[in-house]
Design a protein around this motif. Structure first.
Motif, PDB file in Angstrom:
ATOM      1  N   LYS A   1     -71.861 -41.010 -55.746  1.00 55.87           N
ATOM      2  CA  LYS A   1     -74.056 -40.543 -55.943  1.00 55.87           C
ATOM      3  C   LYS A   1     -74.143 -41.178 -54.597  1.00 55.87           C
ATOM      4  O   LYS A   1     -75.158 -41.285 -53.811  1.00 55.87           O
ATOM      5  CB  LYS A   1     -74.758 -41.276 -57.133  1.00 55.87           C
TER       6      LYS A   1
ATOM      7  N   SER B   1     -73.437 -40.018 -51.861  1.00 52.05           N
ATOM      8  CA  SER B   1     -74.426 -38.207 -51.395  1.00 52.05           C
ATOM      9  C   SER B   1     -75.701 -38.890 -50.730  1.00 52.05           C
ATOM     10  O   SER B   1     -76.345 -38.248 -49.961  1.00 52.05           O
ATOM     11  CB  SER B   1     -73.952 -38.577 -52.838  1.00 52.05           C
TER      12      SER B   1
ATOM     13  N   LYS C   1     -81.550 -32.130 -51.261  1.00 47.83           N
ATOM     14  CA  LYS C   1     -81.083 -31.940 -53.085  1.00 47.83           C
ATOM     15  C   LYS C   1     -80.618 -31.278 -53.597  1.00 47.83           C
ATOM     16  O   LYS C   1     -79.448 -31.578 -54.195  1.00 47.83           O
ATOM     17  CB  LYS C   1     -82.234 -32.346 -53.300  1.00 47.83           C
ATOM     18  N   SER C   2     -80.798 -29.636 -54.013  1.00 48.47           N
ATOM     19  CA  SER C   2     -80.622 -28.746 -54.219  1.00 48.47           C
ATOM     20  C   SER C   2     -78.811 -28.082 -53.594  1.00 48.47           C
ATOM     21  O   SER C   2     -78.106 -28.229 -55.148  1.00 48.47           O
ATOM     22  CB  SER C   2     -81.602 -27.463 -53.822  1.00 48.47           C
TER      23      SER C   2
ATOM     24  N   LYS D   1     -76.939 -29.759 -52.160  1.00 46.00           N
ATOM     25  CA  LYS D   1     -75.451 -30.647 -52.793  1.00 46.00           C
ATOM     26  C   LYS D   1     -75.401 -30.794 -53.983  1.00 46.00           C
ATOM     27  O   LYS D   1     -74.097 -30.780 -54.217  1.00 46.00           O
ATOM     28  CB  LYS D   1     -76.641 -32.059 -52.188  1.00 46.00           C
ATOM     29  N   SER D   2     -76.555 -30.584 -54.366  1.00 44.06           N
ATOM     30  CA  SER D   2     -75.893 -31.306 -56.469  1.00 44.06           C
ATOM     31  C   SER D   2     -75.384 -29.162 -56.464  1.00 44.06           C
ATOM     32  O   SER D   2     -74.278 -29.082 -57.104  1.00 44.06           O
ATOM     33  CB  SER D   2     -77.409 -30.509 -57.491  1.00 44.06           C
TER      34      SER D   2
ATOM     35  N   SER E   1     -71.217 -29.350 -57.758  1.00 40.21           N
ATOM     36  CA  SER E   1     -71.029 -28.858 -59.338  1.00 40.21           C
ATOM     37  C   SER E   1     -69.611 -28.318 -59.044  1.00 40.21           C
ATOM     38  O   SER E   1     -69.031 -27.865 -59.671  1.00 40.21           O
ATOM     39  CB  SER E   1     -72.121 -28.484 -59.814  1.00 40.21           C
TER      40      SER E   1
END
Length: 193
Positions: free
Chosen positions: A117, A120, A152-153, A155-156, A160
């Motif tokens: 985290k 990132s 951010k989107s 990366k998430s 995942s």
């Protein structure tokens, strides 16, 4: 030895060992032995093995992001440009996890979640500052926020499926799906006026 040379020696030794055996299976003693220094010397420059990994990864990421940014093609429209940057940096993030840390350690260690985290978030800041410097596209006061949304989107989503994929072929399929089915909508939302 000069301070910078000692740090580079430590990082080079750690990189070799992390790639060969994985982060979890590499000890500070092995890094010291490979770097031909005392174990205490490592702790003089780095608080922990995790700090060595962090320094190594940030160096790798900075160089890689600089290469991505400097290979920017002025003939691309903003949508294509951002799509290419996101895909390249997503692959870069996956490579970092795959080559240096090891997926077993990432999935099984509670410490790795906090470490990733933090890493990132630093990568996100590096990307935003780098992208905004190079971009020739319209730059209004909302550009950094829109870019942050896109990063951010993306990366998430990428993390995942990297965490939940069982095999490399699953990861490849997920990357293709992300690129074709999800990323175009994220980019359009980010560049929408």
């Amino acid at each position: 030895m000069e301070v910078d040379k000692i740090k580079e020696s430590i990082k080079r030794a750690a990189q070799d060992l992390f790639r060969k055996f994985g982060y979890h299976k590499t000890s500070v003693n092995e890094i010291a032995k490979r770097a031909k220094i005392a174990k205490a010397t490592i702790y003089k420059y780095f608080e922990s093995k995790e700090d060595v990994l962090h320094a190594l990864l940030m160096d790798y990421l900075k160089v890689s992001v600089d290469e991505i940014i400097h290979n920017y093609n002025n003939d691309m429209d903003e949508e294509t440009h951002l799509t290419n940057l996101i895909m390249k940096t997503s692959r870069l993030s996956y490579t970092v996890c795959n080559e240096f840390i090891g997926w077993d350690f990432i999935r099984e260690s509670t410490n790795s979640q906090d470490f990733l985290k933090s890493l990132s978030n630093e990568l996100e800041e590096l990307l935003i500052s780098s992208f905004t410097k190079v971009s020739d596209f319209r730059k209004d006061e909302t550009y950094p926020q829109r870019l942050r949304f896109l990063i951010k989107s993306s990366k998430s989503i990428v993390f995942s499926f990297a965490f939940t994929s069982v095999s490399d072929s699953d990861v490849r399929k997920n990357f293709v799906s992300f690129q074709k089915e999800i990323l175009p909508y994220l980019v359009k939302a980010a560049i929408k006026e």
